[in-house]
Write an enzyme that holds these catalytic residues in place. Sequence first.
Site, PDB file in Angstrom:
ATOM      1  N   GLY A 463       0.722  -1.140  -0.084  1.00  0.00           N
ATOM      2  CA  GLY A 463       0.054  -0.002   0.114  1.00  0.00           C
ATOM      3  C   GLY A 463       0.808   1.260   0.116  1.00  0.00           C
ATOM      4  N   ILE A 626      12.762  12.109   0.215  1.00  0.00           N
ATOM      5  CA  ILE A 626      11.505  11.873   0.239  1.00  0.00           C
ATOM      6  C   ILE A 626      11.386  11.589  -1.390  1.00  0.00           C
ATOM      7  CG2 ILE A 626       9.164  12.522   0.348  1.00  0.00           C
ATOM      8  CD1 ILE A 626      10.461  11.673   2.926  1.00  0.00           C
ATOM      9  N   LEU A 627      10.949  10.386  -2.000  1.00  0.00           N
ATOM     10  CA  LEU A 627      10.970  10.152  -3.205  1.00  0.00           C
ATOM     11  C   LEU A 627       9.841  10.587  -3.877  1.00  0.00           C
ATOM     12  CD1 LEU A 627      12.684   6.720  -3.275  1.00  0.00           C
ATOM     13  CD2 LEU A 627      13.895   8.867  -3.880  1.00  0.00           C
ATOM     14  N   ASN A 628       8.809  10.507  -3.262  1.00  0.00           N
ATOM     15  CA  ASN A 628       7.572  11.027  -3.629  1.00  0.00           C
ATOM     16  C   ASN A 628       6.568  11.760  -2.587  1.00  0.00           C
ATOM     17  OD1 ASN A 628       4.864  10.894  -4.712  1.00  0.00           O
ATOM     18  ND2 ASN A 628       4.981   9.195  -6.018  1.00  0.00           N
ATOM     19  N   GLY A 698      13.259   5.576   5.844  1.00  0.00           N
ATOM     20  CA  GLY A 698      12.185   4.834   5.692  1.00  0.00           C
ATOM     21  C   GLY A 698      11.172   5.219   6.713  1.00  0.00           C
ATOM     22  N   GLU A 701       6.822   3.411   9.762  1.00  0.00           N
ATOM     23  CA  GLU A 701       6.477   3.165  11.016  1.00  0.00           C
ATOM     24  C   GLU A 701       6.473   4.515  11.716  1.00  0.00           C
ATOM     25  OE1 GLU A 701       6.554  -0.390  11.706  1.00  0.00           O
ATOM     26  OE2 GLU A 701       7.922  -1.182   9.809  1.00  0.00           O
TER      27      GLU A 701
HETATM   28 MO1  MOS Z   1       5.860  -3.110   9.747  1.00  0.00          MO
HETATM   29  S1  MOS Z   1       4.980  -3.872  11.635  1.00  0.00           S
HETATM   30  O1  MOS Z   1       7.469  -3.868   9.915  1.00  0.00           O
HETATM   31  O2  MOS Z   1       4.931  -4.308   8.471  1.00  0.00           O
END
Ligand code: MOS
Length: 734
Positions: A463, A626-628, A698, A701
């Site tokens: 997603g 930030i790529l997008n 990244g 999270e």
């Molecule tokens: Mo994330 S909880 O590492 O999909």
Amino acid sequence: MTTTADTAGLVGAGADRVDGPSKVTGAAQYPADFGLENLAHAVLVQSTVAAGRIRRLATERAEAAPGVLAVITHRNAPRLARAQGGLGLGPPPPLQDDRVVHHGQHIAVVVAQTLEQAAAAARLVQADYEAAEPLLDLDDPRAERVENASGRDVSRGDVAAGLTAAEVVVAATYTTPVQTNNPLGLFASIAYWDGDLLTVHDSTQGPVFTRAALAAAFGLPETAVRVLAPFVGGAFGAGLRTWPHVVLAALAARVAGRPVKLVLSRAQMFTSVGYRPPTVQHLKVGARRTGELVAIDHEGIEPTALEDDFAESLTRGTAVLYDCPNLSGRTRQVRLNVACPTWMRGPGEAPGVFALECALDELASELGIDPVELRLRNYAEIHPQTSRPWSSKALRACYEQGAERFGWTRRTPEPRSMRHGRFLVGYGMASAYYGYVQAPCQATASLGLDGVAVVRSAATDIGPGTYTVMTQVAASTLGLPMERIRFELGDTTMPPAPLQGGSGLTAALGSAVHAACRRLLQAFVELAADNPQSPLHGCSVQDVTAADGRISVVHAASPAPAETYTAILARHGLAELSADGASARRTDLDAEPGIFAAKFAEVQVDPDLGLIRVTRFVAAVDGGRILNAKTAASQIIGGTVGGIGMALLEETVSDPGTGRIANATFGDYLVAVNADVPDIDVIFVGEPDPINPIGVKGIGEVAIVGVAPAIANAVFHATGRRIRSLPITAERLL
Ligand code: MOS
């Protein structure tokens, strides 16, 4: 959504999702969508006790029911092996003996011609149990306790002495409930065998890992197993392991001798694919009157399964967020008769940072220091545990720009001092950190006479926009418009990719795609360079730039010598050129990676009814490059929505006597919906991180980390009531 000006190339263009049209037209095939000839359907039967043995399992009526092809139980299931090699591969194999270790454990699978026949027959399977007294309480003295199972407990200095020396100590216990990942897409597996070759379509975050788990379970070489997951309807961590139902789908297909589809029901999604474990967290934070932190003691307790090993650290954020000399962070798991918990977005940090950041807010309030100022006074300029520099860190800019955008200076410190009409208004904030993981990754790229580059890797896109962002990386590296890139993923016949987890896939896969495309460009340049007729004769890849499908020499006279990819292929009589690329986190950098953010929440609370609304939210995020801009902001918005749910709504409730989940439906397990969510303002700050060639960290999270404490702190500011247990419901507030 707004982003800061793209002055340093920090924020890439907000390209639309390349897979958007296929999703909205229904062309995208999710795991349950693959139609196969002769497809049979499997339905699971689950235990109605949490502990004991199956005394009798009556399957005769189910076996005799219309359309039934097989009823598989521990009595007739083939013996399966457990994959060795880490938690990611999955729990012990199902249906191997008569023991029951949690409520909802799969005890049989019924295979029939149609889904309705399988469901009807599954209800005819009758189990009698020799039930035992289940372990369901973290405080049960009979339960086994496991210390530091994640290996991430941390300590420095002398925390006891620090707490004694502190001028002010905040000591409090925070709790968070079970939260269930609940992706919208029900997890599904379709399995079929061709002799000893197994193919599985699955809701997985890592096809390569699911392949390894299935190969191990059935004693097959990995080359005999193919796993596909071109589209997955969300997962939030639930797809990081190969759960028993996936193995059962493959088992059912083998026993039935036909392709089998197994789709979990929403209720089964609560028991079969993990959940965020509930936590009890004891915090002691000691400081000087000036706000300087002296000691932090953070102890977290959470359950794990009786016969599985999920363990996360609740104190990873605590260990690194502040420059505090004396610190102890410990997480203990308690083995209970519960389904195995798992990673759920921001695992460890989401609940752990909730406790820490609420305690910091309590300290700020006690000391009469502004919450942002308190955090700035304890800013960790270097990694406080290892004393190494950060590979990049712009948390200070997150605080400053986030506060500015939010209008933090309008906050009057006193609780209950701000109002909007009859509503109490509160401002709250929190820091966020996530220890993202960049794992090794491979990709391949090829470009043929049609001028289209095909780039492949066995990753997934659950997603976040991986299809789109990888298309952008390939397009910019090869100098092709996005329409001339076809990025493909989700198939173990492609080069191996890590899990889409730990916020690390964009860094890993983006670097691998970049490497493959770079080497493909190089292959074209080398081919042309050898040819005296080519305008690129004698060039190397450093001498050229690529744009619009054309490779041109840099710093040459105008017009620059140039040649298209397809012209090079045509002249050499080649159909295509291809190249492989691999990536890994840089190890030559003497620095610690980390992703940071600051979150600001405004709430309005109805003083009579205790109803809480989040009315504004600002997330300032240091995610490296930030790529997008569009998909990245969507990630932060999505994580914020999850955080609002965590703060105010989400709670999986089970019966304390039996372990049965009482609210395993979307009618009863409340997630934040549009009406619960205000405009969310996302700011990206920082600089490209040198940890990989594309400069990304990244953000998946860190999007949720810090949201719940910002809201909880805002609720305190609005009402003067400190709610230390999530979710903060009206009942708890009044
Ligand atoms: Mo994330 S909880 O590492 O999909």
